[in-house]
Motif scaffolding. Structure first.
Motif, PDB file in Angstrom:
ATOM      1  N   LYS A   1     -91.381-108.257 -22.301  1.00 15.50           N
ATOM      2  CA  LYS A   1     -91.451-109.701 -22.394  1.00 15.50           C
ATOM      3  C   LYS A   1     -92.505-110.646 -22.188  1.00 15.50           C
ATOM      4  O   LYS A   1     -93.269-110.352 -21.188  1.00 15.50           O
ATOM      5  N   PRO A   2     -93.070-111.323 -23.048  1.00 13.49           N
ATOM      6  CA  PRO A   2     -94.194-112.131 -22.885  1.00 13.49           C
ATOM      7  C   PRO A   2     -94.225-112.954 -21.200  1.00 13.49           C
ATOM      8  O   PRO A   2     -93.237-113.413 -21.014  1.00 13.49           O
ATOM      9  N   VAL A   3     -95.372-112.965 -20.811  1.00 10.70           N
ATOM     10  CA  VAL A   3     -95.340-113.422 -19.528  1.00 10.70           C
ATOM     11  C   VAL A   3     -96.067-114.894 -19.650  1.00 10.70           C
ATOM     12  O   VAL A   3     -97.587-114.834 -20.028  1.00 10.70           O
ATOM     13  N   SER A   4     -95.454-115.983 -19.276  1.00 13.72           N
ATOM     14  CA  SER A   4     -96.145-117.455 -19.361  1.00 13.72           C
ATOM     15  C   SER A   4     -96.939-117.634 -17.935  1.00 13.72           C
ATOM     16  O   SER A   4     -96.487-117.491 -16.976  1.00 13.72           O
ATOM     17  N   THR A   5     -98.097-118.043 -18.150  1.00 14.45           N
ATOM     18  CA  THR A   5     -99.033-118.237 -16.871  1.00 14.45           C
ATOM     19  C   THR A   5     -99.521-119.594 -17.319  1.00 14.45           C
ATOM     20  O   THR A   5     -99.397-120.360 -18.086  1.00 14.45           O
ATOM     21  N   SER A   6    -100.221-120.263 -16.035  1.00 10.48           N
ATOM     22  CA  SER A   6    -100.723-121.433 -16.133  1.00 10.48           C
ATOM     23  C   SER A   6    -101.858-121.573 -17.163  1.00 10.48           C
ATOM     24  O   SER A   6    -102.359-122.867 -17.439  1.00 10.48           O
ATOM     25  N   PHE A   7    -102.625-120.603 -17.705  1.00  9.28           N
ATOM     26  CA  PHE A   7    -103.911-120.188 -18.515  1.00  9.28           C
ATOM     27  C   PHE A   7    -103.380-120.002 -19.959  1.00  9.28           C
ATOM     28  O   PHE A   7    -104.096-119.811 -20.781  1.00  9.28           O
ATOM     29  N   GLY A   8    -102.022-119.554 -20.166  1.00  6.64           N
ATOM     30  CA  GLY A   8    -101.706-118.905 -21.481  1.00  6.64           C
ATOM     31  C   GLY A   8    -100.510-118.003 -21.138  1.00  6.64           C
ATOM     32  O   GLY A   8     -99.919-117.796 -20.341  1.00  6.64           O
ATOM     33  N   THR A   9    -100.193-117.565 -22.398  1.00  4.70           N
ATOM     34  CA  THR A   9     -98.996-116.560 -22.568  1.00  4.70           C
ATOM     35  C   THR A   9     -99.680-114.874 -22.793  1.00  4.70           C
ATOM     36  O   THR A   9    -100.561-114.759 -23.643  1.00  4.70           O
ATOM     37  N   MET A  10     -99.326-114.115 -22.042  1.00  4.22           N
ATOM     38  CA  MET A  10     -99.677-112.673 -21.967  1.00  4.22           C
ATOM     39  C   MET A  10     -98.956-111.975 -22.703  1.00  4.22           C
ATOM     40  O   MET A  10     -97.663-111.864 -22.161  1.00  4.22           O
ATOM     41  N   PHE A  11     -99.219-111.096 -23.652  1.00  2.00           N
ATOM     42  CA  PHE A  11     -98.468-110.421 -24.475  1.00  2.00           C
ATOM     43  C   PHE A  11     -98.491-108.790 -24.353  1.00  2.00           C
ATOM     44  O   PHE A  11     -97.862-108.189 -24.603  1.00  2.00           O
ATOM     45  N   ASN A  12     -99.582-108.453 -23.467  1.00  2.00           N
ATOM     46  CA  ASN A  12     -99.795-107.155 -23.057  1.00  2.00           C
ATOM     47  C   ASN A  12    -100.675-107.097 -21.879  1.00  2.00           C
ATOM     48  O   ASN A  12    -101.434-107.808 -21.401  1.00  2.00           O
ATOM     49  N   ARG A  13    -100.649-105.789 -21.558  1.00  2.00           N
ATOM     50  CA  ARG A  13    -101.605-105.657 -20.168  1.00  2.00           C
ATOM     51  C   ARG A  13    -102.606-104.916 -20.522  1.00  2.00           C
ATOM     52  O   ARG A  13    -102.395-103.526 -20.800  1.00  2.00           O
ATOM     53  N   PRO A  14    -103.815-105.051 -20.306  1.00  2.00           N
ATOM     54  CA  PRO A  14    -105.163-104.379 -20.948  1.00  2.00           C
ATOM     55  C   PRO A  14    -105.905-103.805 -19.458  1.00  2.00           C
ATOM     56  O   PRO A  14    -105.638-104.098 -18.449  1.00  2.00           O
ATOM     57  N   ALA A  15    -106.716-102.719 -19.908  1.00  2.00           N
ATOM     58  CA  ALA A  15    -107.462-102.219 -18.880  1.00  2.00           C
ATOM     59  C   ALA A  15    -108.636-101.471 -19.539  1.00  2.00           C
ATOM     60  O   ALA A  15    -108.610-101.072 -20.624  1.00  2.00           O
ATOM     61  N   VAL A  16    -109.875-101.837 -18.710  1.00  2.00           N
ATOM     62  CA  VAL A  16    -111.052-101.078 -19.233  1.00  2.00           C
ATOM     63  C   VAL A  16    -111.493-100.198 -18.088  1.00  2.00           C
ATOM     64  O   VAL A  16    -111.783-100.363 -16.904  1.00  2.00           O
ATOM     65  N   PHE A  17    -111.629 -98.910 -18.505  1.00  2.00           N
ATOM     66  CA  PHE A  17    -112.224 -97.998 -17.567  1.00  2.00           C
ATOM     67  C   PHE A  17    -113.571 -97.441 -17.974  1.00  2.00           C
ATOM     68  O   PHE A  17    -113.863 -97.522 -19.067  1.00  2.00           O
ATOM     69  N   VAL A  18    -114.454 -97.370 -16.813  1.00  2.00           N
ATOM     70  CA  VAL A  18    -115.662 -96.730 -16.799  1.00  2.00           C
ATOM     71  C   VAL A  18    -115.861 -95.560 -16.546  1.00  2.00           C
ATOM     72  O   VAL A  18    -115.414 -95.003 -15.464  1.00  2.00           O
ATOM     73  N   ARG A  19    -116.513 -94.738 -17.444  1.00  2.00           N
ATOM     74  CA  ARG A  19    -116.797 -93.350 -17.136  1.00  2.00           C
ATOM     75  C   ARG A  19    -118.064 -92.977 -17.180  1.00  2.00           C
ATOM     76  O   ARG A  19    -118.968 -93.122 -17.975  1.00  2.00           O
ATOM     77  N   LEU A  20    -118.859 -92.455 -15.995  1.00  2.00           N
ATOM     78  CA  LEU A  20    -120.218 -92.229 -15.832  1.00  2.00           C
ATOM     79  C   LEU A  20    -120.267 -90.738 -15.779  1.00  2.00           C
ATOM     80  O   LEU A  20    -119.353 -89.964 -14.951  1.00  2.00           O
ATOM     81  N   GLU A  21    -121.267 -89.954 -16.098  1.00  2.00           N
ATOM     82  CA  GLU A  21    -121.746 -88.696 -16.117  1.00  2.00           C
ATOM     83  C   GLU A  21    -123.009 -88.428 -15.679  1.00  2.00           C
ATOM     84  O   GLU A  21    -123.820 -88.950 -16.189  1.00  2.00           O
ATOM     85  N   ASP A  22    -123.298 -87.615 -14.646  1.00  2.00           N
ATOM     86  CA  ASP A  22    -124.593 -87.317 -14.214  1.00  2.00           C
ATOM     87  C   ASP A  22    -125.302 -85.977 -14.911  1.00  2.00           C
ATOM     88  O   ASP A  22    -124.659 -85.414 -15.779  1.00  2.00           O
ATOM     89  N   GLU A  23    -126.659 -85.839 -14.499  1.00  2.00           N
ATOM     90  CA  GLU A  23    -127.335 -84.599 -15.130  1.00  2.00           C
ATOM     91  C   GLU A  23    -126.767 -83.334 -14.729  1.00  2.00           C
ATOM     92  O   GLU A  23    -126.930 -82.568 -15.248  1.00  2.00           O
ATOM     93  N   ILE A  24    -125.936 -83.319 -13.571  1.00  2.00           N
ATOM     94  CA  ILE A  24    -125.183 -81.955 -13.353  1.00  2.00           C
ATOM     95  C   ILE A  24    -123.888 -81.607 -13.880  1.00  2.00           C
ATOM     96  O   ILE A  24    -123.261 -80.912 -13.228  1.00  2.00           O
ATOM     97  N   GLY A  25    -123.201 -82.856 -14.362  1.00  2.00           N
ATOM     98  CA  GLY A  25    -121.957 -82.805 -14.812  1.00  2.00           C
ATOM     99  C   GLY A  25    -120.979 -83.508 -13.925  1.00  2.00           C
ATOM    100  O   GLY A  25    -119.749 -83.397 -14.686  1.00  2.00           O
ATOM    101  N   THR A  26    -121.122 -84.080 -12.927  1.00  2.00           N
ATOM    102  CA  THR A  26    -120.427 -84.859 -12.160  1.00  2.00           C
ATOM    103  C   THR A  26    -119.893 -86.039 -12.985  1.00  2.00           C
ATOM    104  O   THR A  26    -120.760 -86.714 -13.271  1.00  2.00           O
ATOM    105  N   VAL A  27    -118.532 -86.350 -12.782  1.00  2.00           N
ATOM    106  CA  VAL A  27    -118.121 -87.660 -13.675  1.00  2.00           C
ATOM    107  C   VAL A  27    -117.661 -88.485 -12.470  1.00  2.00           C
ATOM    108  O   VAL A  27    -116.743 -88.157 -11.459  1.00  2.00           O
ATOM    109  N   GLY A  28    -117.736 -89.945 -12.583  1.00  2.00           N
ATOM    110  CA  GLY A  28    -117.237 -91.043 -11.757  1.00  2.00           C
ATOM    111  C   GLY A  28    -116.472 -91.974 -12.587  1.00  2.00           C
ATOM    112  O   GLY A  28    -117.112 -92.288 -13.883  1.00  2.00           O
ATOM    113  N   TRP A  29    -115.459 -92.562 -11.982  1.00  2.00           N
ATOM    114  CA  TRP A  29    -114.544 -93.422 -12.880  1.00  2.00           C
ATOM    115  C   TRP A  29    -114.685 -94.868 -12.110  1.00  2.00           C
ATOM    116  O   TRP A  29    -114.713 -94.888 -10.923  1.00  2.00           O
TER     117      TRP A  29
END
Length: 382
Positions: free
Chosen positions: A21-49
């Protein structure tokens, strides 16, 4: 962290979940929930999110994903890096003129925050310790949580379910219909059980006169706080006038950007509860510094967060490192982007959540579970 870290790849992943169900807010109507994930990898293969705030506008998620891989990543890839707080300061300083040139204060603050979160996760994993412990040796293993994202019209049912789910603190959104909201808030308060607390969030929805009347009308309810009753850009004198008219603590901070803004808010004293969002500004580096300043000034640090699972877990670790009697905000609306982490977290018992025990965040995104919602993947190598 003792050994320098070299990041060899930075990746951003964008996900969108259509709302039933679209969500009405003071700044507009939201039709979806987004997310942006960041994935970093170092020189020894360690991963961070990490996670970048991107709730609005709808196109903002893609923009922030590209901003990190095309502009921020070249500044850090392939060279030895110092500890996260120093890198955060370097990136903030290096983009100050660019922010003035583009006017993109928010997007740059948010991508730096998401990078900082991922870099903290990576360095804590390299050290083999939980993120909270990496930030402060005395970090606690549990934090108190409150149920959030509750619209006043749905509050009776949602509070009842949140109580079953283990919560003892509940925050409802108000500021839609003045008299109706007051009546519903009073009804919710009347049904509270011993040890439970009700909080309210107006999302900058009141002018001063209505905020004053609303707070005075609810003074006898013992609200834990009233969040953002005014526009964040109101002069200090207006905030101070409102603070002097009520016994209810006033909370805010999710829409402040920059150390100076937070220091000014803490010094002014109108906000009893300071609420930076680690995916929106500061990451763990900036938010822990704000938390410590707030606590030293006698304020309460309660991180704001309303996004996906990675940022939520990071917020819990920052709160655990900061100490004090702060609360972790957990949106109790359905959200596959919040739930798609392994191991599954959180579990709330008697109002408390136990932090993941593993190194770094202690969780990772479940990319198989997230696959149906992925709309973009960008990489930068160095």
């Amino acid at each position: 962290m003792t050994d320098p870290v070299t990041i060899i790849s930075a990746r951003t992943l964008v996900f969108r979940v259509p709302l039933a169900k679209p969500v009405s807010t003071s700044f507009g109507t939201m039709f979806n929930r987004p997310a942006v994930f960041v994935r970093l990898e170092d020189e020894i293969g360690t991963v961070g999110w990490g996670e970048i705030w991107c709730n609005w506008p709808a196109c903002g998620a893609d923009h922030r994903a590209r901003l990190l891989t095309t502009d921020l990543a070249p500044r850090i890839l392939g060279r030895p890096l110092p500890a996260p707080p120093e890198v955060w300061r370097q990136l903030t300083a290096a983009t100050e003129i660019l922010v003035l040139q583009t006017g993109e204060v928010g997007p740059y603050a948010q991508v730096i925050a998401g990078f900082d979160m991922a870099y903290w996760d990576l360095t804590a994993r390299r050290a083999g310790v939980p993120l909270g412990k990496a930030m402060a040796a005395g970090a606690t293993g549990k934090v108190r949580a409150y149920a959030s994202g509750i619209h006043i019209l749905d509050a009776e049912q949602m509070v009842a379910q949140a109580r079953i789910d283990g919560y003892r603190d509940f925050k409802v959104k108000v500021g839609f219909d003045f008299d109706r909201d007051l009546d519903l808030l009073r009804g919710l308060h009347a049904k509270l059980r011993p040890g439970e607390t009700l909080y309210a969030d107006a999302n900058q929805g009141f002018p001063l006169d209505k905020a004053r009347v609303f707070l005075q009308a609810t003074d006898n309810l013992g609200l834990g706080w009233m969040e953002e009753p005014l526009r964040v850009d109101c002069p200090d004198t207006v905030w101070q006038e409102l603070r002097g008219s009520t016994s209810t603590p006033i909370a805010g901070g999710e829409n402040l950007i920059g150390e100076q803004a937070f220091e000014a808010a803490i010094k002014a004293g109108s906000l009893s509860v300071i609420q930076p969002d680690a995916a929106k500004w500061g990451g763990p580096s900036g938010c822990l510094a704000v938390a410590r300043s707030a606590r030293a000034a006698g304020r309460r640090y309660c991180p704001h967060f309303l996004g996906a699972g990675i940022g939520l877990v990071a917020s819990a670790h920052i709160l655990a490192a900061a100490g004090g009697d702060g609360l972790l905000e957990i949106d109790v609306n359905p959200n596959p982007l919040r739930d798609a982490i392994v191991p599954r977290w959180p579990v709330v018992r008697e109002g408390l959540v136990e932090l993941p025990a593993g190194a770094g965040l202690g969780v990772e995104p479940d990319l198989d579970q997230l696959a149906p919602f992925q709309t973009l993947s960008l990489s930068a190598e160095g």
